[in-house]
Design a protein around this motif. Structure first.
Motif, PDB file in Angstrom:
ATOM      1  N   UNK A 262       6.682 -20.258 -21.333  1.00  9.86           N
ATOM      2  CA  UNK A 262       7.790 -19.576 -22.011  1.00  9.86           C
ATOM      3  C   UNK A 262       8.811 -19.172 -20.956  1.00  9.86           C
ATOM      4  N   UNK A 263       9.989 -18.780 -21.414  1.00  8.81           N
ATOM      5  CA  UNK A 263      11.018 -18.330 -20.477  1.00  8.81           C
ATOM      6  C   UNK A 263      10.566 -17.058 -19.770  1.00  8.81           C
ATOM      7  N   UNK A 264       9.880 -16.173 -20.497  1.00  9.76           N
ATOM      8  CA  UNK A 264       9.348 -14.962 -19.866  1.00  9.76           C
ATOM      9  C   UNK A 264       8.412 -15.322 -18.715  1.00  9.76           C
ATOM     10  N   UNK A 265       7.495 -16.262 -18.950  1.00 13.58           N
ATOM     11  CA  UNK A 265       6.540 -16.632 -17.913  1.00 13.58           C
ATOM     12  C   UNK A 265       7.236 -17.295 -16.733  1.00 13.58           C
ATOM     13  N   UNK A 266       8.228 -18.140 -17.004  1.00 17.05           N
ATOM     14  CA  UNK A 266       8.975 -18.782 -15.918  1.00 17.05           C
ATOM     15  C   UNK A 266       9.678 -17.741 -15.052  1.00 17.05           C
ATOM     16  N   UNK A 267      10.340 -16.788 -15.691  1.00 18.63           N
ATOM     17  CA  UNK A 267      11.025 -15.743 -14.928  1.00 18.63           C
ATOM     18  C   UNK A 267      10.031 -14.897 -14.141  1.00 18.63           C
ATOM     19  N   UNK A 268       8.907 -14.578 -14.732  1.00 21.94           N
ATOM     20  CA  UNK A 268       7.906 -13.767 -14.047  1.00 21.94           C
ATOM     21  C   UNK A 268       7.328 -14.486 -12.834  1.00 21.94           C
ATOM     22  N   UNK A 269       6.983 -15.754 -12.982  1.00 18.94           N
ATOM     23  CA  UNK A 269       6.370 -16.497 -11.880  1.00 18.94           C
ATOM     24  C   UNK A 269       7.312 -16.627 -10.691  1.00 18.94           C
ATOM     25  N   UNK A 270       8.626 -16.585 -10.949  1.00 20.23           N
ATOM     26  CA  UNK A 270       9.615 -16.698  -9.874  1.00 20.23           C
ATOM     27  C   UNK A 270      10.210 -15.355  -9.454  1.00 20.23           C
ATOM     28  N   UNK A 271       9.675 -14.274 -10.016  1.00 21.45           N
ATOM     29  CA  UNK A 271      10.173 -12.931  -9.692  1.00 21.45           C
ATOM     30  C   UNK A 271       9.509 -12.441  -8.404  1.00 21.45           C
ATOM     31  N   UNK A 272      10.109 -12.797  -7.280  1.00 20.99           N
ATOM     32  CA  UNK A 272       9.565 -12.469  -5.963  1.00 20.99           C
ATOM     33  C   UNK A 272       9.971 -11.049  -5.595  1.00 20.99           C
ATOM     34  N   UNK A 273       9.015 -10.135  -5.641  1.00 21.39           N
ATOM     35  CA  UNK A 273       9.289  -8.728  -5.342  1.00 21.39           C
ATOM     36  C   UNK A 273       8.889  -8.338  -3.921  1.00 21.39           C
ATOM     37  N   UNK A 274       8.218  -9.258  -3.241  1.00 20.20           N
ATOM     38  CA  UNK A 274       7.868  -9.000  -1.841  1.00 20.20           C
ATOM     39  C   UNK A 274       7.909 -10.350  -1.120  1.00 20.20           C
ATOM     40  N   UNK A 275       8.900 -10.523  -0.249  1.00 22.00           N
ATOM     41  CA  UNK A 275       9.120 -11.811   0.387  1.00 22.00           C
ATOM     42  C   UNK A 275       8.620 -11.895   1.810  1.00 22.00           C
ATOM     43  N   UNK A 276       9.130 -12.894   2.516  1.00 21.52           N
ATOM     44  CA  UNK A 276       8.697 -13.155   3.888  1.00 21.52           C
ATOM     45  C   UNK A 276       9.512 -12.353   4.908  1.00 21.52           C
ATOM     46  N   UNK A 277      10.547 -11.666   4.441  1.00 23.42           N
ATOM     47  CA  UNK A 277      11.387 -10.866   5.329  1.00 23.42           C
ATOM     48  C   UNK A 277      11.074  -9.377   5.156  1.00 23.42           C
ATOM     49  N   UNK A 278      11.696  -8.563   5.972  1.00 22.50           N
ATOM     50  CA  UNK A 278      11.527  -7.118   5.853  1.00 22.50           C
ATOM     51  C   UNK A 278      12.074  -6.642   4.509  1.00 22.50           C
ATOM     52  N   UNK A 279      11.383  -5.724   3.824  1.00 27.20           N
ATOM     53  CA  UNK A 279      11.904  -5.195   2.554  1.00 27.20           C
ATOM     54  C   UNK A 279      13.286  -4.594   2.746  1.00 27.20           C
ATOM     55  N   UNK A 280      14.185  -4.906   1.821  1.00 28.91           N
ATOM     56  CA  UNK A 280      15.553  -4.390   1.906  1.00 28.91           C
ATOM     57  C   UNK A 280      16.049  -4.052   0.513  1.00 28.91           C
TER      58      UNK A 280
ATOM     59  N   UNK B 106      -7.474 -17.141 -11.984  1.00 28.46           N
ATOM     60  CA  UNK B 106      -7.909 -18.178 -11.048  1.00 28.46           C
ATOM     61  C   UNK B 106      -7.817 -19.576 -11.649  1.00 28.46           C
ATOM     62  N   UNK B 107      -8.006 -19.692 -12.966  1.00 29.85           N
ATOM     63  CA  UNK B 107      -8.011 -21.001 -13.602  1.00 29.85           C
ATOM     64  C   UNK B 107      -6.659 -21.358 -14.227  1.00 29.85           C
ATOM     65  N   UNK B 108      -5.602 -20.623 -13.891  1.00 27.81           N
ATOM     66  CA  UNK B 108      -4.296 -20.894 -14.477  1.00 27.81           C
ATOM     67  C   UNK B 108      -3.712 -22.186 -13.915  1.00 27.81           C
ATOM     68  N   UNK B 109      -3.171 -23.008 -14.814  1.00 29.64           N
ATOM     69  CA  UNK B 109      -2.506 -24.235 -14.392  1.00 29.64           C
ATOM     70  C   UNK B 109      -1.059 -23.892 -14.037  1.00 29.64           C
ATOM     71  N   UNK B 110      -0.719 -24.035 -12.756  1.00 29.29           N
ATOM     72  CA  UNK B 110       0.624 -23.738 -12.289  1.00 29.29           C
ATOM     73  C   UNK B 110       1.441 -25.026 -12.203  1.00 29.29           C
ATOM     74  N   UNK B 111       2.688 -24.947 -12.632  1.00 32.52           N
ATOM     75  CA  UNK B 111       3.589 -26.096 -12.541  1.00 32.52           C
ATOM     76  C   UNK B 111       4.709 -25.779 -11.570  1.00 32.52           C
ATOM     77  N   UNK B 112       4.807 -26.578 -10.508  1.00 34.84           N
ATOM     78  CA  UNK B 112       5.922 -26.478  -9.577  1.00 34.84           C
ATOM     79  C   UNK B 112       6.946 -27.517  -9.985  1.00 34.84           C
TER      80      UNK B 112
END
Length: 567
Positions: A244-262, A392-398
């Protein structure tokens, strides 16, 4: 005459597919965030447009949920926030990053389990609704006439009537300049420049992300600069795709990245366009995702005539340097040994037919090699899975949506859109138990597949030589047959990949693919045999003796069988 009253928060402009009926709808921002769980996906004019719009939606969500938790309460690490929605808040110095990570993952998990976004998003949009008005004092993704005239050279002001870009050029399904007609466009004649406001909003967002470099007007600056081609245009995009669109937005909602929090700062939270442009002139990479997702490549000003036809004035902004821009979550990276820098692995025309799975190692770092870095969205999904936020058993689509330019440095006009995806079980994707983890085994299978593909290309080249092809014609013949070979493998490999689990015996699954690959290789070679001519059968004499369709086929089969240790 056009009605100059349109607000993205309350007026319908986002095209979506209803989950139950499968029908297309147009909704406002408020409607989308209230009902994202009821929509299957965005449904704009093209997938590249959907990606650009999705990043705008993610900028809103990232901003809100980096300040407020799933219950609408502000995080304890924010301070000095006097504005209602904490746009002026800072992060407490030396606050433990581990605690921030743990808390935002908990926020994400509560939202995911709730299955819908919370009211704090709607309240945020209502608070900033004046910044989402398409007309007025703060026109969305535009500047006013006064601002435009102040930011460009005197000979480029609106009154001069120069430096315009046509609707038909902003529309990336046409991308037609006034000098070069687009022959196979979905519109013809004057209709190419006719557009409704809601569609113009979608294309304006897309154009800021996918801009060529044909513009002649730049903003005023103390130093010379290279004009920005649009940030998203120079990535190799990858994102997670949900049911769903909700799930797509959630899976890409990066709240903690590879850089310092800002603190997050989307472009509409700047006090004015002039303040944002002043920041862009510093040539600094944004330190927060929301600003990066909403970054402009142009300042745009729209003048409307009495018939509602827009004239769009455009001036280029400085290019954002992408070296080591690890804050960007949605791209594949390549490592430059000379400069010791990571850069987005931009795709070109030569790689149009290459499916995602063939570059599996670029998306998932199986061996932790120094010259490979995972996309930020994959790092985020790995964190969520490790914190058990994702089953753990979720099918992820990239998925990947790429707009490819013409390769011309002076235009960079779009010529092709590439859409692809691959699905894989979360436990398989992030299996790190041993050296023989699934990602490493998958990568090994892909290398075997590439070897067989090389054997087939050489087989095709030998056939071309027998048929008298030379030089470029010979290479094109071999490449054409090779493309068909890989095209026939795309769906079988994706099915095999999606079917892997951590409960499988690795050897059995690997053997299953090897058998399928071997069978496919021999079938494709047999197709060439079945269309052979008397010339192919007669063959040619070389310094290695007689070569005909039978001898080169036997040699191809021998090489494949030897690699798989089959008689």
């Amino acid at each position: 005459m056009i009605e100059k009253n349109f607000n993205l928060v309350t007026d319908s402009w986002l095209k979506v597919i209803d989950q139950q009926t499968g029908r297309e709808q147009k909704v406002s921002l408020i409607e989308l965030f209230k009902n994202a769980q009821n929509y299957r996906q965005l449904a704009g004019e093209m997938r590249a447009q959907d990606l650009a719009v999705m990043r705008l939606l993610l900028a809103i969500l990232t901003t809100v949920y980096s300040r407020f938790d799933a219950d609408g309460q502000p995080y304890e690490w924010l301070e000095n926030g006097t504005e209602k929605f904490l746009s002026d808040a800072t992060i407490i110095k030396f606050y433990p990053k581990s605690r921030i990570k743990q808390t935002v993952v908990k926020t994400w998990q509560k939202l995911y389990q709730k299955g819908q976004f919370t009211d704090i998003v709607i309240k945020y949009l209502e608070h900033y609704s004046d910044k989402f008005a398409f007309f007025g004092e703060h026109p969305f993704y535009q500047v006013t006439k006064a601002e435009y005239d102040e930011l460009v050279p005197a000979n480029k002001v609106v009154a001069k009537g120069t430096g315009t870009v046509a609707v038909k050029q902003i529309n990336r399904r046409i991308s037609e300049s006034n000098n070069t007609p687009a022959l196979f466009a979905p519109k013809a004649g004057e209709s190419k420049n006719q557009i409704a406001v809601d569609e113009l909003v979608r294309w304006l967002i897309t154009y800021q992300n996918f801009t060529g470099v044909t513009d002649k007007t730049k903003i005023k600056a103390d130093d010379k600069f290279s004009v920005s081609p649009g940030w998203l245009y120079k990535l190799n995009p990858v994102f997670a795709q949900g049911k769903t669109l909700f799930e797509t937005l959630m899976l890409n909602l990066v709240l903690f990245g590879q850089e310092e929090p800002a603190p997050q700062r989307p472009v509409w939270e700047y006090s004015s366009a002039k303040e944002y442009i002043a920041e862009r002139k510093k040539n600094l990479l944004p330190n927060n995702i929301a600003e990066l997702y909403t970054s402009w490549s142009r300042i745009l000003h729209i003048e409307w005539n009495e018939d509602g036809v827009p004239t769009i004035f455009s001036a280029g902004l400085p290019k954002i340097v992408s070296d080591n821009a690890m804050i960007e979550p949605m791209t594949v990276w390549k490592y430059d040994k000379k400069t010791a820098a990571y850069r987005p692995a931009v795709r070109g025309l030569q790689s149009l037919g290459k499916a995602m799975w063939r570059n599996f190692g670029n998306y998932v770092n199986a061996n932790k090699a120094h010259n490979n870095s995972e996309p930020g969205v994959v790092v985020w999904l790995r964190l969520l899975k490790g914190q058990t936020a994702i089953p753990r058993d979720k099918l992820l689509t990239l998925a990947s949506v790429d707009l490819i330019d013409d390769g011309n440095a002076t235009s960079q006009s779009p010529v092709a859109e590439v859409v692809d995806d691959m699905s894989i079980n979360a436990d398989v994707l992030f299996d790190e138990d041993s050296e023989n983890c699934w990602p490493a085994q998958i990568e090994a299978m892909i290398k075997e597949t590439q070897i067989v593909g090389t054997y087939f290309w050489q087989f095709a080249r030998d056939v071309g030589e027998i048929r008298g092809f030379k030089d470029n014609s010979l290479k094109e013949f071999a490449n054409r047959l090779s493309s068909k070979f890989y095209y026939g493998l795309n769906q079988p490999f994706k099915d095999w990949l999606a079917g892997l689990t951590n409960q499988d015996e690795h050897g059995e699954k690997l053997l299953l693919w090897e058998k399928q690959l071997r069978k496919h290789a021999f079938i494709e070679a047999q197709k060439v045999m079945d269309t052979s001519s008397s010339r192919d059968q007669k063959g040619i004499f070389t310094d290695k003796g007689l070569r005909n369709i039978f001898t080169i086929n036997d040699y191809f089969r021998y090489r494949v069988n030897t690699m798989f240790k089959k008689e």
